[in-house]
Design a protein around this motif. Structure first.
Motif, PDB file in Angstrom:
ATOM      1  N   TYR A  89      23.143  14.922   7.189  1.00  0.00           N
ATOM      2  CA  TYR A  89      23.151  16.340   7.925  1.00  0.00           C
ATOM      3  C   TYR A  89      23.637  17.381   6.807  1.00  0.00           C
ATOM      4  O   TYR A  89      23.984  17.192   5.882  1.00  0.00           O
ATOM      5  CB  TYR A  89      24.208  16.294   8.945  1.00  0.00           C
ATOM      6  CG  TYR A  89      25.662  16.122   8.629  1.00  0.00           C
ATOM      7  CD1 TYR A  89      26.342  14.888   8.544  1.00  0.00           C
ATOM      8  CD2 TYR A  89      26.450  17.082   8.540  1.00  0.00           C
ATOM      9  CE1 TYR A  89      27.506  14.752   8.301  1.00  0.00           C
ATOM     10  CE2 TYR A  89      27.842  17.009   8.006  1.00  0.00           C
ATOM     11  CZ  TYR A  89      28.187  15.445   7.867  1.00  0.00           C
ATOM     12  OH  TYR A  89      29.516  15.616   7.643  1.00  0.00           O
TER      13      TYR A  89
ATOM     14  N   GLY B  55      12.326  16.812  15.329  1.00  0.00           N
ATOM     15  CA  GLY B  55      12.750  18.225  15.558  1.00  0.00           C
ATOM     16  C   GLY B  55      12.568  18.457  17.005  1.00  0.00           C
ATOM     17  O   GLY B  55      12.943  19.336  17.734  1.00  0.00           O
TER      18      GLY B  55
ATOM     19  N   TRP C  84      19.960  16.157  18.443  1.00  0.00           N
ATOM     20  CA  TRP C  84      19.814  15.798  16.862  1.00  0.00           C
ATOM     21  C   TRP C  84      20.578  16.782  16.280  1.00  0.00           C
ATOM     22  O   TRP C  84      20.243  17.524  15.267  1.00  0.00           O
ATOM     23  CB  TRP C  84      18.485  15.803  16.686  1.00  0.00           C
ATOM     24  CG  TRP C  84      18.033  15.003  15.530  1.00  0.00           C
ATOM     25  CD1 TRP C  84      17.418  15.447  14.149  1.00  0.00           C
ATOM     26  CD2 TRP C  84      18.342  13.609  15.181  1.00  0.00           C
ATOM     27  NE1 TRP C  84      17.475  14.365  13.257  1.00  0.00           N
ATOM     28  CE2 TRP C  84      17.621  13.407  13.859  1.00  0.00           C
ATOM     29  CE3 TRP C  84      18.961  12.634  15.917  1.00  0.00           C
ATOM     30  CZ2 TRP C  84      18.064  11.935  13.326  1.00  0.00           C
ATOM     31  CZ3 TRP C  84      19.064  11.342  15.354  1.00  0.00           C
ATOM     32  CH2 TRP C  84      18.752  10.880  14.251  1.00  0.00           C
ATOM     33  N   ALA C  85      22.016  16.661  16.487  1.00  0.00           N
ATOM     34  CA  ALA C  85      22.838  17.523  15.677  1.00  0.00           C
ATOM     35  C   ALA C  85      24.086  16.546  15.354  1.00  0.00           C
ATOM     36  O   ALA C  85      24.418  15.734  16.167  1.00  0.00           O
ATOM     37  CB  ALA C  85      23.190  18.714  16.282  1.00  0.00           C
TER      38      ALA C  85
ATOM     39  N   ASN D  99      21.295  19.711  20.399  1.00  0.00           N
ATOM     40  CA  ASN D  99      20.923  20.912  19.103  1.00  0.00           C
ATOM     41  C   ASN D  99      21.572  21.988  19.426  1.00  0.00           C
ATOM     42  O   ASN D  99      21.935  22.663  18.603  1.00  0.00           O
ATOM     43  CB  ASN D  99      19.347  21.079  18.929  1.00  0.00           C
ATOM     44  CG  ASN D  99      18.715  19.840  18.523  1.00  0.00           C
ATOM     45  OD1 ASN D  99      19.639  18.958  17.912  1.00  0.00           O
ATOM     46  ND2 ASN D  99      17.493  19.440  18.491  1.00  0.00           N
TER      47      ASN D  99
ATOM     48  N   ILE E 288      24.891  23.498  17.775  1.00  0.00           N
ATOM     49  CA  ILE E 288      24.998  23.938  16.424  1.00  0.00           C
ATOM     50  C   ILE E 288      25.691  24.766  16.122  1.00  0.00           C
ATOM     51  O   ILE E 288      25.225  26.081  16.780  1.00  0.00           O
ATOM     52  CB  ILE E 288      23.416  23.765  15.606  1.00  0.00           C
ATOM     53  CG1 ILE E 288      23.084  22.392  15.520  1.00  0.00           C
ATOM     54  CG2 ILE E 288      23.655  24.215  14.053  1.00  0.00           C
ATOM     55  CD1 ILE E 288      21.530  22.292  15.089  1.00  0.00           C
TER      56      ILE E 288
ATOM     57  N   ASN F 102      27.355  25.476  13.041  1.00  0.00           N
ATOM     58  CA  ASN F 102      27.604  25.460  11.466  1.00  0.00           C
ATOM     59  C   ASN F 102      29.059  25.712  11.060  1.00  0.00           C
ATOM     60  O   ASN F 102      29.629  26.045  10.169  1.00  0.00           O
ATOM     61  CB  ASN F 102      26.915  26.584  10.752  1.00  0.00           C
ATOM     62  CG  ASN F 102      25.475  26.105  10.990  1.00  0.00           C
ATOM     63  OD1 ASN F 102      24.888  25.099  10.639  1.00  0.00           O
ATOM     64  ND2 ASN F 102      24.703  27.361  11.317  1.00  0.00           N
TER      65      ASN F 102
ATOM     66  N   PRO G   6      23.001  20.444  11.720  1.00  0.00           N
ATOM     67  CA  PRO G   6      21.624  19.873  12.014  1.00  0.00           C
ATOM     68  C   PRO G   6      21.471  18.820  11.379  1.00  0.00           C
ATOM     69  O   PRO G   6      22.044  18.611  10.140  1.00  0.00           O
ATOM     70  CB  PRO G   6      20.752  21.038  11.603  1.00  0.00           C
ATOM     71  CG  PRO G   6      21.267  21.832  10.604  1.00  0.00           C
ATOM     72  CD  PRO G   6      22.837  21.999  11.125  1.00  0.00           C
TER      73      PRO G   6
ATOM     74  N   LEU H   5      15.534  15.834   9.284  1.00  0.00           N
ATOM     75  CA  LEU H   5      14.512  15.646  10.519  1.00  0.00           C
ATOM     76  C   LEU H   5      13.497  14.742   9.984  1.00  0.00           C
ATOM     77  O   LEU H   5      12.780  13.914  10.709  1.00  0.00           O
ATOM     78  CB  LEU H   5      13.820  16.947  10.846  1.00  0.00           C
ATOM     79  CG  LEU H   5      14.674  17.921  11.531  1.00  0.00           C
ATOM     80  CD1 LEU H   5      13.499  19.201  11.820  1.00  0.00           C
ATOM     81  CD2 LEU H   5      14.893  17.476  12.799  1.00  0.00           C
TER      82      LEU H   5
END
Length: 936
Positions: free
Chosen positions: A489, A524, A529-530, A541, A544, A546, A551, A554
């Motif tokens: 990630y 994607g 998918w995070a 997702n 997210i 940060n 993330p 992919l």
RNA sequence: GCUCGAGUGGUGGAAUUGGUAGACACGUUGGACUUAAAAUCCAAUGAGCAGUAAUGUUCGUGCGGGUUCAAGUCCCGCCUCGAGUACCA
């Protein structure tokens, strides 16, 4: 009782399944590991070409088991990757579903042939419990670097420690090249980004941005070995260059070990040669040219430094990294146009353009390091950015490409070879010349010039000897759905791996798994998918932030990720804690015999050796090569059928008419053939509406086609399904016939006609046991002829299996059964060992006969019969008698006779006297037990 | 172009360290059994020439040379086919 193969085969397949006959575990017996390359379940099912290798390996497995070995003979499915996914896309289904269905179909087909696979060890590369470990290995690679001092991979922590302690000291040269230099304090003060970037240049799994082979049709990047003749291996789609961020494995660090260790393994020489060529080691020097009026330097690699005085220009690749510094402002526009034009060329166009030189002058000059002359610097795509330094010195006198380039752009062609004409072409031999116009090298030949110039170059510090490899790092990213997710990630854009503990990172559910044209990965499309760093799990997702949710990568892994290490998982397939237990590994150790096709020479078979060495370096595996012996089975060729159509029309011509007009070849399905090469036109018309309008031209009232041998493939309409053969003749006949076709490593055509011979052999064997449908065997002392026949066969078959000459084994069986039939042998003491002998080849057949003669247990573990020389000793030899090397007659003499006695016997023979006709022989040669030759 | 491999009957293919070329099988031909077919069994089968025949004889392992008592096998020079690779400096 009749040989009812359908019933027998069903019965024993059930018996084996119910009794887990082929399940093996660690034991006191010696081990033997027989491996097949596992199939990718493709949807088209098996054709008769597929099982060829499996049959051979199954014979060896069963034979070794009779010989007292504990045989590991596993099977599984390479179920991730392009072929499986392409099939799913074509049929509009989810790859998970099609993969499952295809595996089930494969299993049914494989089971029908009676293989002794231990299915309790089955693995599938697309199974999370399996790919967990594929991801685990990736993390190990990410966390490793190649230590040039110990020449092995080590944990990245050791590198970090070294930086912390000594700064760049230990890796100075390498870091210099990358443009880094730092003290230990500087290292400590670097921010995370710089540290990450520096380490990324060391990691064995690393992310980089660069030009890759992009296949738009497949929507993914491809590795070099996945491209054949400039198009994708799968599907044959065009491939072009594209700049993308992608993961790579630093296999190039292993070039030398991959090359050297080929000497340790018993693999076919042609295959080793392919790997050697692919690795492409070449020795030369790297040499630096100063650029006029500039601080820049250009480093070139050459294997011919002896031709240094023949240099009349330098050429750099369009992708050359410092290109901008070299371009002289006046030319900038035309140069940029050229680079643009070159970069959009597809791989196929580049190949087609090989002979057409193109290029543009950079506007700058380099300085010759010895003569001091000005040398123009050119840019051309005949130089590859990815090999060597991306720059070459142009020696038109000594290199054909440089020669053609010089001709095309009117560059100087100085001759440096005495008395050699270079007006038509370059002279590239390494022998047969003396140098001229070469200052201190004048009069030298290749070898002495080479020594002299290398010393000079090193003295002047303008370059050094260098070994260069063709092998590039392996591109690991695939912009596809059906593969292992890469367990990475991005935390503030820096890649971080997911901790081993939280593997597997499961493939997310997506609505649309189709590849995209622009190179975005289908992963994607997933809403979930995070990576949630706090809770250590995958999340949606839209969360997210940060801060703690990031993330996930992919891209997925290529097909070969899972197949590069699968043979170890078979040893311990259900281990949840470790990739393999120490106990399993020390017992099963490595593969004794690996069966598979040579088409994997530069793909799977190279990557898997690299994985092996890497895992060996880390102490995870005990050996640095995994397969002692490799056997490349040949292909079975199918008979394709074609008819000719008059070009641009729908007029179909027979083969005797095709010379007169332009025609195109139309492939037709072999099911339309009636007889040798006659086509059933009514079927054709029915199947393809195009044929309705057609005009047919007949030969003798029959429409003829032509036939060609080609690799069997569904797309060529020439496949023969093994199920049909099993229905009609039985699996044992199929097994024996495939082996009887010829040597295992040879490609050979499939011809169904020949199969009846093998089938009637089995029936003949069967009939020795039965009279008028009832078992009729005797147990008394066997005749000496039958004993001789038996022991001769045991000897020959044993030797031939060891040599993997399986076709001649079958011949020996046939000879033996022919002999026993004419002897009307029904003696159990002869027939019983023969059943064991044939059981690796025709296992159902053998089990049934074994049962019929009164045994209660499976034949699988019966001791293999030994031959006794006493039955084979001959008292007489039928000597061929030749005159001047031509055999005229034979004479039977006792083997006890010595050479002198034999001479006497032959010379007094009436036929000899007749042929000699009073002439005196010049010489009589007697080779005891072999031949007699009389020289007249 | 370079690297590797292979050329043997109508076909797939056999042939130990150089030692009876064509094992085994397919196909083909003839025969037996059968109303017939299938299945099964028997015989012949490298090519040519001579002979009613047994048999004899010549030529034969891609082509041309060579080594040897003896070459499909070893050596030299070609030809053809297959596979891999392809601007690798």
């Amino acid at each position: 009782m009749k040989y009812n193969f359908l019933e027998i085969e069903k019965k024993w397949q059930k018996y084996w399944r119910d009794n887990k006959t082929f399940k093996v575990g660690i034991s006191k017996k010696p081990k033997f590991y027989v491996l097949d390359m596992f199939p990718y379940p493709s949807g088209a099912g098996l054709h008769v070409g597929h099982p060829l290798g499996y049959i051979a390996s199954d014979i060896v497995s069963r034979y070794k088991r009779h010989k007292g070995f504990n045989v590991l003979h596993p099977q599984g499915y390479d179920s991730f990757g392009l072929p499986a996914e392409q099939y799913a896309i074509k049929t509009g289904q989810h790859p998970k579903k099609t993969t499952q269905e295809n595996i089930e179909m494969y299993r049914i087909q494989l089971d029908r042939i009676g293989f002794s696979f231990d299915w309790s060890r089955e693995i599938r590369t697309s199974d999370p419990e399996y790919y967990k470990w594929t991801q685990w290995i990736f993390i190990k690679m990410f966390n490793s670097y190649y230590c040039h001092i110990d020449n092995k991979a080590k944990e990245i922590n050791e590198l970090i420690k070294s930086f912390e302690k000594n700064g760049d000291k230990q890796y100075k040269d390498y870091l210099d090249n990358l443009g880094y230099s730092f003290s230990r304090n500087e290292w400590k003060n670097f921010n995370e980004k710089i540290k990450s970037d520096i380490l990324m240049d060391f990691r064995l799994a690393y992310i980089t941005e660069g030009e890759v082979n992009w296949c738009e049709e497949l929507g993914t990047v491809l590795a070099n070995d996945e491209i054949v003749n400039g198009v994708s291996e799968r599907g044959g789609y065009p491939v072009s260059k594209k700049r993308v961020k992608h993961w790579c494995l630093r296999i190039s660090k292993y070039s030398d070990r991959l090359l050297e260790d080929l000497n340790k393994i018993d693999w076919p020489e042609p295959l080793k040669e392919m790997q050697r060529n692919w690795i492409g080691k070449s020795k030369g020097v790297s040499l630096t040219f100063e650029v006029e009026n500039s601080k820049n330097k250009i480093e070139v690699f050459t294997t011919r430094p002896d031709t240094i005085f023949g240099v009349s220009f330098l050429t750099v690749a369009p992708e050359y990294s410092d290109l901008n510094e070299i371009i002289n402002a006046d030319n900038r526009v035309s140069i940029e146009n050229y680079i643009k034009k070159v970069s959009i060329k597809s791989e196929r166009d580049r190949l087609a353009d090989v002979k057409i030189m193109s290029g543009v002058f950079s506007g700058s000059y380099a300085i010759h390091p010895f003569s001091g002359k000005k040398i123009p610097i050119w840019i051309s795509d005949y130089v590859l950015g990815s090999y060597g330094t991306g720059a070459v010195m142009g020696v038109p006198a000594g290199d054909q490409r440089d020669f053609e380039f010089a001709k095309k752009f009117n560059l100087e062609i100085p001759n440096i070879f005495e008395k050699i004409n270079i007006t038509e072409s370059a002279f590239s031999d390494k022998t047969g010349f003396k140098l001229i116009n070469s200052e201190f090298l004048d009069g030298y030949d290749f070898n002495s010039a080479l020594n002299k110039i290398i010393t000079k170059i090193e003295e002047n510090k303008i370059g050094k000897s260098k070994i260069q490899y063709k092998l590039r790092d392996a591109i690991f990213s695939r912009q596809r759905y059906w593969g292992e997710p890469i367990p990475i990630y991005y935390k503030n854009d820096l890649p971080v791996h997911i901790d081993e503990k939280y593997l597997p990172l499961r493939l997310p559910k997506v609505d649309n798994f189709l590849p995209t044209k622009n190179g975005d990965s289908p992963l994607g499309n997933s809403e979930k998918w995070a990576w949630d760093e706090k809770n250590k799990k995958v999340t949606t997702n839209n969360k997210i932030d940060n801060q703690s949710i990031f993330p996930i990568e992919l891209n997925t892994m290529p097909g070969w990720a899972g197949s590069s290490w699968y043979f170890y998982r078979y040893m311990d397939p259900n281990n949840h804690k470790n990739i393999i237990s120490e106990k399993s590994q020390s017992y099963w150790s490595d593969v004794d015999m690996y069966f598979g096709g040579s088409e994997h020479a530069t793909g799977h078979l190279l990557y898997s050796r690299f994985y092996q060495k890497f895992l060996f370096d880390l102490g995870i595996l005990n050996r640095d090569e995994y397969a002692k012996k490799l056997i490349n089975q040949g292909m079975i060729l199918g008979n394709s059928a074609f008819i000719y159509r008059k070009k641009g029309t729908s007029e179909y011509l027979s083969k005797n008419l095709i010379d007169k007009v332009k025609v195109e070849k139309i492939r037709i399905d072999i099911k339309y053939l009636i007889g040798e090469n006659e086509v059933d036109i009514d079927l054709l018309k029915y199947d393809d509406k195009d044929f309705n309008k057609s005009v047919f031209h007949f030969d003798n009232g029959k429409f003829q086609c032509i036939r060609e041998l080609e690799k069997m493939s569904k797309s060529k309409f020439n496949v023969v399904n093994p199920d049909e053969i099993c229905d009609y003749y039985g699996a044992d006949t199929l097994r024996m016939y495939e082996m009887f076709l010829g040597p295992i490593e040879q490609s050979k055509p499939w011809d169904t006609r020949g199969i009846s011979g093998v089938h009637s052999f089995l029936k003949k064997f069967w009939n020795l046991f039965f009279t008028e449908g009832k078992l009729n065997i005797v147990e008394d002392e066997p005749s000496s002829e039958s004993l001789k026949s038996l022991h001769k066969t045991i000897k020959k078959v044993t030797e031939d299996i060891e040599k993997l000459s399986l076709n001649t084994c079958i011949s020996s069986f046939m000879i033996c059964i022919n002999e026993l039939s004419s002897l009307k042998c029904n003696n159990i003491n002869i027939l019983s060992p023969l059943i064991i002998l044939i059981s690796p080849f025709a296992p159902h057949f053998a089990e049934e006969l074994w049962f019929q003669i009164g045994n209660k247990k499976s034949i699988i573990d019966e001791a293999y019969p030994m031959y006794d020389n006493k039955y084979l000793i001959e008292s007489d030899k039928n000597y061929p008698v030749s005159f001047n090397g031509k055999t005229k007659f034979t004479i039977s003499l006792s083997l006890d006779l010595n050479v002198e006695d034999i001479k006497k016997a032959v010379l007094s023979n009436e036929k000899t006297i007749l042929i000699l006709n009073n002439k005196k022989p010049k010489k009589v040669i007697v080779v005891h037990g072999k031949i007699i030759n009389i020289v007249v």
